[in-house]
Design an enzyme around this catalytic site. Structure first.
Site, PDB file in Angstrom:
ATOM      1  N   GLY A 153       0.817  -1.205   0.000  1.00 15.77           N
ATOM      2  CA  GLY A 153       0.000   0.000   0.000  1.00 15.77           C
ATOM      3  C   GLY A 153       0.851   1.256   0.000  1.00 15.77           C
ATOM      4  N   SER A 154       0.355   2.287   0.665  1.00 12.77           N
ATOM      5  CA  SER A 154       0.997   3.601   0.587  1.00 12.77           C
ATOM      6  C   SER A 154       2.360   3.683   1.258  1.00 12.77           C
ATOM      7  CB  SER A 154       0.063   4.662   1.176  1.00 12.77           C
ATOM      8  OG  SER A 154      -1.082   4.816   0.362  1.00 12.77           O
TER       9      SER A 154
END
Length: 486
Positions: free
Chosen positions: A216-217
């Site tokens: 993810g981020s």
């Protein structure tokens, strides 16, 4: 001698020759292989005929041995706080073999390693009982306990490193297991083993090393590093050319942002609020091949031996432009172990120098003489010191003003990045909550780098976030390390 007798004599001679060849083959060619085969019960009996040496954490043993009643195996392995330390020790079972440090350093622990030959020889003359050596780890007990306590009943993992050396300070995987429960050869041991082996929770899997997740981020720090290293961005506070909406390259699909203010946002602000569009745009401008190159400098696409082998994290080498843009925000085919993301964080915190992770500081003989001492090794330099310091500024900003504020520690410098990774068909499954971070004294001393992933929790889907779930875990681990170092 008549013809039939000659034939019989020749045949008997051939049999004797075949027997001699076979005997010599067994004694001199296959001897070592046969003597070390797992199927050779004598090997197993010898393995547990004496007390094993211990695995040590900060001067204290976390393992032991006890006498086995009514068995060919005289001793069996015992564990102190087994579930806490299982991701480090692995297990040594009379019935089910051994894993991790128990397996890799079995020769030292049993006293059979060639490097302990002198000790064994001296023991023959002095009458001392054969003993195993010890495995001295790099683990920090306070950090390990903090990670285990904070994860609680959640599925997840924590990896913490000393960025300067690569020493592993914490390695936790939950739900865990107690290696003592199946260390013997009884029916109860078998029952415990079967329950663990067939568990849907995969207790026996070391999630910190052997499970990969979409990061993810948290992966955006890698994309930021790639953008800086390849000259796509030089000023982290200058506006980018990111439109709103941003369309994935070659498609009519917009990149969804969960934050506002992302149009033409600076790299610094984009990391602070986690703009997907800005980092997808940066990844596209860097290009797939340069993104792959940067990711691999951080350790992606390679296995890592700690000495326990960690699975390779993945950045796809063959995807198209739209896939690369999505991968640049930690989605699509990108997958990482918690150890890998701790390595990314450690390299940034260490001014761009990535040190090889390791969890064994030294091996010692029964008399505590050092048999082998680990020396820290540099793996690569994913980014320059100047660019590493720019990413550090961005990560500190995330904790001071952005999505990572739950990780703040008063009196210390803390940098971090949250991540909420979607997965499953049409992203239908509960997202993974990530947090990567580092902390250090204001003068830059005593740094620690941490990666946390929470695979599942009791929280509602809309409440699952890296800042809300994973950041408090990382904070507790960082505080434990910082306080233990004074």
């Amino acid at each position: 001698m008549n013809k039939p007798l000659r034939r019989i004599s020749l045949f008997c001679g051939l049999l004797v020759l075949a027997l001699l060849v076979r005997t010599n083959w067994l004694q001199y060619v296959q001897a070592e292989d046969l003597s070390t085969r797992k199927e050779n019960r004598r090997v197993q009996i010898a393995q547990y005929a004496t007390e094993r040496g211990n695995i040590i954490v900060q001067g204290n043993p976390i393992t032991g041995s006890s006498v086995t009643d009514g068995s060919d195996f005289k001793y069996k392995r015992t564990y102190l706080d087994g579930p806490l330390w299982a991701p480090v020790t692995g297990y040594a079972s009379q019935a089910f073999g051994s894993t991790q440090l128990e397996s890799l350093d079995d020769g030292i622990l049993t006293g059979n390693d060639d490097r302990l030959f002198f000790d064994r020889t001296i023991g023959m003359f002095t009458g001392e009982k054969k003993a195993g050596g010890n495995v001295v780890t790099t683990l920090n007990a306070a950090a390990q306990k903090a990670a285990f306590k904070q994860l609680g009943n959640k599925k997840g993992a924590v990896a913490a490193l000393d960025p300067r050396t690569g020493a592993i300070l914490a390695l936790v995987s939950t739900p865990s297991y107690d290696p003592s429960s199946f260390a013997g050869f009884s029916k109860n041991d078998e029952k415990a083993w079967v329950q663990l082996k067939d568990s849907e929770d995969k207790n026996l899997v070391n999630r910190a090393l052997r499970e990969t997740y979409p990061p993810g981020s948290t992966f955006k720090v890698v994309t930021a590093a790639a953008a800086l290293e390849n000259g796509v961005v030089s000023d982290i506070n200058a506006a980018t050319d990111t439109p709103e909406p941003y369309m994935l390259p070659g498609t009519r699909t917009p990149m969804v942002n969960h934050a506002s203010g992302c149009e033409k946002a600076t790299l610094n602000f984009a990391l602070q609020v986690s703009c997907n569009s800005v980092f997808a745009n940066m990844g596209d401008k860097v290009g797939r091949d340069k993104m792959v190159e940067t990711a691999q400098k951080f350790g992606f696409n390679s296995t890592v031996d700690t000495p326990v082998r960690a699975f390779a994290s993945v950045y796809d080498k063959t995807m198209g432009k739209d896939g690369n843009a999505q991968s640049s925000i930690g989605q699509f085919n990108t997958a990482a172990t918690p150890l890998q993301m701790a390595m990314v964080t450690a390299a940034i915190a260490n001014d761009g120098k990535l040190m090889k992770p390791y969890m064994v500081d030294q091996l010692t003989a029964p008399n505590l003489d050092t048999v082998e001492k680990h020396e820290p090794q540099e793996m690569s330099r994913p980014l320059s010191p100047a660019n590493a310091q720019k990413v550090q500024q961005m990560m500190v900003n995330v904790v001071e003003k952005g999505t990572g504020t739950p990780a703040k520690i008063k009196g210390y410098v803390v940098g971090g990045k949250t991540g909420t990774a979607q997965h499953g068909e049409k992203n239908a499954k509960r997202p993974y909550a990530w947090f990567i971070s580092y902390a250090e004294n204001p003068d830059g001393t005593s740094p620690v780098a941490v990666a946390v992933v929470i695979e599942d929790s009791a929280a509602e889907r809309e409440d699952i976030s890296g800042g809300g779930l994973a950041a408090p875990v990382a904070k507790a681990v960082m505080e434990a390390v910082l306080k233990s170092k004074g």
